[in-house]
Structure formats: C-alpha cells, structure tokens
Design an enzyme around this catalytic site. Structure first.
Site, PDB file in Angstrom:
ATOM      1  N   ASP A  56      -3.307   1.394  -8.007  1.00  0.00           N
ATOM      2  CA  ASP A  56      -2.132   0.614  -7.609  1.00  0.00           C
ATOM      3  C   ASP A  56      -1.241   0.193  -8.782  1.00  0.00           C
ATOM      4  O   ASP A  56      -0.204  -0.439  -8.563  1.00  0.00           O
ATOM      5  CB  ASP A  56      -2.565  -0.640  -6.826  1.00  0.00           C
ATOM      6  N   LYS A 104      -2.773  -9.816  -1.801  1.00  0.00           N
ATOM      7  CA  LYS A 104      -2.568  -9.219  -0.470  1.00  0.00           C
ATOM      8  C   LYS A 104      -3.847  -8.529   0.009  1.00  0.00           C
ATOM      9  O   LYS A 104      -4.246  -8.671   1.167  1.00  0.00           O
ATOM     10  CB  LYS A 104      -1.421  -8.208  -0.535  1.00  0.00           C
ATOM     11  N   ASN A 105      -4.474  -7.763  -0.869  1.00  0.00           N
ATOM     12  CA  ASN A 105      -5.628  -6.969  -0.431  1.00  0.00           C
ATOM     13  C   ASN A 105      -6.892  -7.794  -0.198  1.00  0.00           C
ATOM     14  O   ASN A 105      -7.890  -7.266   0.296  1.00  0.00           O
ATOM     15  CB  ASN A 105      -5.903  -5.828  -1.427  1.00  0.00           C
ATOM     16  N   ARG A 151       6.327  -5.163   1.802  1.00  0.00           N
ATOM     17  CA  ARG A 151       4.984  -5.188   2.404  1.00  0.00           C
ATOM     18  C   ARG A 151       3.992  -5.923   1.512  1.00  0.00           C
ATOM     19  O   ARG A 151       3.021  -6.491   1.998  1.00  0.00           O
ATOM     20  CB  ARG A 151       4.477  -3.759   2.619  1.00  0.00           C
ATOM     21  N   ARG A 156      -5.633   9.843   4.185  1.00  0.00           N
ATOM     22  CA  ARG A 156      -6.552   8.727   3.918  1.00  0.00           C
ATOM     23  C   ARG A 156      -7.543   8.648   5.071  1.00  0.00           C
ATOM     24  O   ARG A 156      -7.330   7.943   6.035  1.00  0.00           O
ATOM     25  CB  ARG A 156      -5.764   7.427   3.730  1.00  0.00           C
ATOM     26  N   CYS A 182      -0.625   8.866   5.399  1.00  0.00           N
ATOM     27  CA  CYS A 182       0.403   8.011   4.836  1.00  0.00           C
ATOM     28  C   CYS A 182       0.981   8.669   3.618  1.00  0.00           C
ATOM     29  O   CYS A 182       0.476   9.678   3.151  1.00  0.00           O
ATOM     30  CB  CYS A 182      -0.125   6.608   4.600  1.00  0.00           C
TER      31      CYS A 182
HETATM   32  C1  UD1 Z   1      -7.648  -0.061  -0.979  1.00  0.00           C
HETATM   33  C2  UD1 Z   1      -6.378  -0.817  -1.250  1.00  0.00           C
HETATM   34  C3  UD1 Z   1      -5.370   0.077  -1.947  1.00  0.00           C
HETATM   35  C4  UD1 Z   1      -5.983   0.709  -3.189  1.00  0.00           C
HETATM   36  C5  UD1 Z   1      -7.304   1.388  -2.839  1.00  0.00           C
HETATM   37  C6  UD1 Z   1      -8.043   1.908  -4.069  1.00  0.00           C
HETATM   38  C7  UD1 Z   1      -6.256  -2.412   0.573  1.00  0.00           C
HETATM   39  C8  UD1 Z   1      -5.552  -2.857   1.812  1.00  0.00           C
HETATM   40  N1  UD1 Z   1      -5.820  -1.278   0.009  1.00  0.00           N
HETATM   41  O1  UD1 Z   1      -7.313   1.010  -0.080  1.00  0.00           O
HETATM   42  O2  UD1 Z   1      -4.256  -0.725  -2.301  1.00  0.00           O
HETATM   43  O3  UD1 Z   1      -5.085   1.687  -3.682  1.00  0.00           O
HETATM   44  O4  UD1 Z   1      -8.180   0.452  -2.189  1.00  0.00           O
HETATM   45  O5  UD1 Z   1      -8.296   0.887  -4.963  1.00  0.00           O
HETATM   46  O6  UD1 Z   1      -7.143  -3.075   0.072  1.00  0.00           O
HETATM   47  N2  UD1 Z   1     -11.895   7.651   1.497  1.00  0.00           N
HETATM   48  C9  UD1 Z   1     -12.613   8.558   2.235  1.00  0.00           C
HETATM   49  N3  UD1 Z   1     -13.134   8.163   3.438  1.00  0.00           N
HETATM   50  C10 UD1 Z   1     -12.958   6.895   3.924  1.00  0.00           C
HETATM   51  C11 UD1 Z   1     -12.239   5.963   3.153  1.00  0.00           C
HETATM   52  C12 UD1 Z   1     -11.709   6.368   1.937  1.00  0.00           C
HETATM   53  O7  UD1 Z   1     -12.782   9.718   1.811  1.00  0.00           O
HETATM   54  O8  UD1 Z   1     -13.455   6.605   5.023  1.00  0.00           O
HETATM   55  C13 UD1 Z   1     -11.317   8.051   0.200  1.00  0.00           C
HETATM   56  C14 UD1 Z   1      -9.800   7.824   0.135  1.00  0.00           C
HETATM   57  O9  UD1 Z   1      -9.095   8.911   0.697  1.00  0.00           O
HETATM   58  C15 UD1 Z   1      -9.580   7.694  -1.346  1.00  0.00           C
HETATM   59  C16 UD1 Z   1     -10.859   6.984  -1.814  1.00  0.00           C
HETATM   60  O10 UD1 Z   1     -11.833   7.202  -0.797  1.00  0.00           O
HETATM   61  O11 UD1 Z   1      -9.518   8.973  -1.938  1.00  0.00           O
HETATM   62  C17 UD1 Z   1     -10.715   5.495  -2.055  1.00  0.00           C
HETATM   63  O12 UD1 Z   1     -10.110   4.878  -0.917  1.00  0.00           O
HETATM   64  P1  UD1 Z   1     -10.418   3.390  -0.471  1.00  0.00           P
HETATM   65  O13 UD1 Z   1     -11.174   2.707  -1.542  1.00  0.00           O
HETATM   66  O14 UD1 Z   1     -10.984   3.393   0.899  1.00  0.00           O
HETATM   67  O15 UD1 Z   1      -8.968   2.761  -0.394  1.00  0.00           O
HETATM   68  P2  UD1 Z   1      -8.460   1.766   0.714  1.00  0.00           P
HETATM   69  O16 UD1 Z   1      -9.511   0.802   1.076  1.00  0.00           O
HETATM   70  O17 UD1 Z   1      -7.771   2.536   1.792  1.00  0.00           O
END
Ligand code: UD1
Length: 420
Positions: A308, A22-23, A400, A121, A116
C-alpha cells in the site's frame, strides 16, 4: 465528478495529524456484530469505506451513531443474513461480515466480491478457513452461502500461493470467536491491523493469543463484556504517505500520531534515500530537505515494505536522480499509477513484477486519472512536486481511504483544492 487542482513546487512545513487506520476500522466494525452488547469505537476515520461498512452493518440490524470519529454500534438482534451485491461491489472488505455472521448466526450469505483494479483478488483462503471450522460453503447466483451449524474450533492452514492473507486471517479470527473449542490459525498474517482486531476481540472477552506472530490461537466464547470502549490504532499507510510528502516536496513535516514501530521498513527506505527522521513526543519528524539518492524496493508482507506504500514511492523515486526499482510480489497489476506518472514526464519501465524508475529533474503538471486508492495519493504527491498545475480526476478512489487529505495538505502549505 470531483477533481483535485494542485499547484506544484511548494515547500511545506508544519504538523499533520494521522487518522485512525481504515484497515483496522473496517473489520472491527464488522466484529462489533459478534455481540448483542453496545460497543464504542474511538479514532474511527471518516472515510467512504467506513461509511460503506456502517451502511452494511446497519442493513444487517445494527444501530449506529457516528460523530467526530466516535462510532457506537449496538446490534441486539441481527435482522438480515445477507450482504447485498450493491454494497459488496463498492468495497471488498464487506466480506468481513461473513466471518462475523457465521460466528453469531451460524448462517450468512455475502455477494462474491468481484475482481478489482489491482488484479485478481481471490477469496479461496477465506473459504478454506471457514470450511476447516466446519462451515459448509456453497456458491449460488453470485453469493457465498455459509451454513455453520457445526461451527467448531480447529487447526486452520492459511498457506496460499502468495503466502497467507490479511483478510482471511481476520475473517477466520471472527468466525472462531464464537466457535466451540480452540482454533489455531497458521500461517497467520502479522500486520498491525490484525493485531488491532485481535486486541478488540480480547476487549470483547474472546480468549486470543499469538497476534503479531504467524500463529494465532482463538478460543471461542458465547458471552461478551458490556461497555467495551476501544480505540483504533493510527493509520500507518496514511502516516507513510505524509512522510513521503515530506520527501517529495523536500520539506520538514511533523507526522503526529505516527507509530514508528508499525512503519520500520518505510522509514528505513526513507532514511536510505537520505531523509532525516526523528522520533517526536507524539509521532515522528520527517526532514526531506537534504540530498537524496535512488534505491531498490522489494514489497513484502509485514514487516516488509507494504504494497500500500509502493505507488507513493514510485512517485517519489521518479524525482530522485539515478535508477531505482520496485518489485511488487503481492498483487499483480498494481503499477497502474506508472502510466499516469509517465504522462508527467517520469521515466518508468515495467518488466513483469518490477518497475524500473529513472529519476528525472522535474515532473510537469498535467491532467491525470486516478485508478485506485493508493495510486490516487501517488498522483497527488507527484502533483505537489511537479512544475505547474496538475488535475487529478476520479478522486473518489482517494476518498475511500484518506480522511480530509487535501485539507491536511493545505494546512501544511500545499496549494490543492477540490473542484468540479
Ligand atoms: C489487505 C488490505 C490491503 C493490503 C493487503 C496486503 C484491507 C481492507 N486491505 O487486503 O490494503 O494491500 O492486505 O497488505 O485490510 N489471496 C489469495 N487468496 C485469498 C486471499 C488473498 O490468494 O483468499 C492473495 C491475494 O490475491 C494477494 C495476497 O494473497 O496476492 C495477499 O492478499 P491479502 O493479504 O488477502 O490482502 P487483503 O486482505 O485483500
């Protein structure tokens, strides 16, 4: 609203086929907006989030056909530049169209994804990345507006308080694909899904290297290959979930299409717990029939233990004698499944970012409420191991991200049905 009804305590056996990731699929569908040529994607999981992404790219002007896990996307012209709130609010990953529209149209407007259930996030790293590429970002009335008329390659620093970000790395890769010149993203996320997106961009004709390491280089281009046909990688989280099903039900299951190199930390932990895992011709054989012991888990970015998979392991560790711990360092508030597991008799205490789990002899079935995607699968796993009937509500969370979850479990011999 649909619910799962599970009769626990059954030994399972047989083979299960893992679906596409999915991701990977979500950003790759968004990435198909980069080109005016037709793209065919294979092994696309038919899950709600994918359906939502299809709805979004269709809204933006893509012509889409989705049959039997094959998705064709053709966007001769982008018709709209706005990703509306009612779609973005359903799925955070909608923000991937921002990177794609910045690249293709040099303008975009995407509703701000809200918080969420698994904690705040933020999207600051995405914005930082786009800004570094020369994009002007403004936020008005709940929308992120991008003006990328000066889009150009640049060095992009994605270091955040929790390290880098999977989503921001991918979004910057998408934007950089049509920027003038060279972009270097550092530190870049190294997750297999990031590599998959990079490989897809390469198939389109983008010059990209370093994927899988913490530095990715993208050289923007303006003409893309025709007839691109790309197969999405298998879902390592779904594969890990089924391996954990074998562990919690004390069964032997063949997890077909599982890619063990993408799952090293999860398989290492399962082996440490006592499972026997072997490579099969097309996947892995997971044998959970032996003795099992407690363990400590430290969640970390890839190749560390994935956030995850943490909820499913919490369910498993609740059934294993001794004291285990899980330290979650990536997301705050991601132990939502703990209170529900405790209603089944699990002994769990949360101390800040650490859960302490004391294994109990048997969980008992009861009424449960799912709170997010992975927590839902954890509750189903617990139900499979529990004594009596477990009812899991709000399984739309599970839908989802898991394709035909209960159908696959039933084929392994589980007693689970979907009902009202
Ligand atoms: C993706 C995955 C999710 C998985 C996560 C971590 C998808 C659709 N989702 O989520 O299933 O749990 O990677 O492996 O691929 N952060 C910031 N600023 C930002 C973005 C992120 O501070 O702009 C922080 C987040 O709050 C979190 C950390 O960075 O603490 C990692 O998040 P991130 O790697 O961005 O996760 P997602 O891409 O949202």
């Amino acid at each position: 609203m649909a619910r799962f009804f599970i009769e626990g305590g059954k030994r399972l056996s047989g083979e299960v086929n893992v679906s596409g990731a999915k991701n990977s699929a979500l950003p790759i569908i968004a990435a198909a907006l980069l080109t005016d040529k037709k793209v065919t994607l294979k092994n696309v999981p038919d899950v709600f989030d994918v359906r939502t992404m299809i709805e979004l790219v269709t809204h933006l002007g893509a012509r889409v056909d989705f049959k039997r896990n094959t998705l064709s996307i053709h966007t001769p012209k982008v018709k709209r530049l706005e990703a509306p709130y009612d779609i973005v609010t359903r799925m955070r990953a909608s923000y991937y169209v921002l990177g794609a529209l910045i690249a293709r149209e040099k303008r975009a407007s995407v509703a701000m994804p809200g918080g969420c259930a698994i904690g705040p996030r933020p999207i600051d790293l995405h914005i930082k990345g786009f800004t570094a590429l020369g994009t002007k970002i403004s936020i008005t009335e709940g929308y992120i507006n991008a003006d990328a008329r000066n889009l150009r390659g640049q060095n992009v620093d994605l270091q955040g308080p929790k390290g880098t970000s999977v989503g921001a790395t991918i979004n910057v890769m998408l934007a950089a694909s049509r920027a003038r010149g060279k972009t270097v993203i550092s530190p870049a996320a190294a997750e297999p899904e990031v590599v998959d997106v990079a490989n897809f961009l390469r198939a389109l004709g983008v010059e990209i290297s370093g994927q899988g390491s913490h530095e990715i280089t993208v050289v923007g281009c303006d003409s893309f290959h025709s007839g691109v046909n790309y197969k999405i990688i298998p879902d390592r989280i779904e594969a890990g979930t089924f391996a954990t099903v074998a562990a919690i039900t004390r069964s032997r299951i063949v997890v077909k299409r599982a890619v063990s190199e993408h799952m090293t930390s999860v398989l290492e932990k399962l082996r440490e717990i006592g499972l026997v895992i072997r490579e099969a011709e097309d996947g892995i054989i997971v044998d959970g029939r032996g003795r099992r012991k407690a363990t400590d888990i430290f969640v970390a970015p890839y190749p560390g233990f994935p956030t995850d998979m943490q909820a499913q392991f919490m369910a498993l560790l609740s059934t294993i004698p001794g004291t285990s711990t899980i330290k979650e360092s990536i997301f705050e508030n991601r132990f939502m499944q703990a209170v529900e597991l405790m209603r089944m008799g699990a002994n769990i205490t949360i101390e800040g970012d650490t859960a302490v789990i004391k294994g109990v002899k048997k969980l008992s079935g009861t009424q449960l409420m799912a709170s997010d995607l992975r927590a839902s699968s954890a509750l189903v796993l617990a139900g499979l191991a529990a004594k009596g009937t477990t009812v899991v509500r709000r399984i739309y969370h599970l839908d989802r991200g898991y394709e035909k979850f209960e159908v696959k479990l039933r084929r392994l011999g589980a007693s689970i049905r979907r009902g009202k």
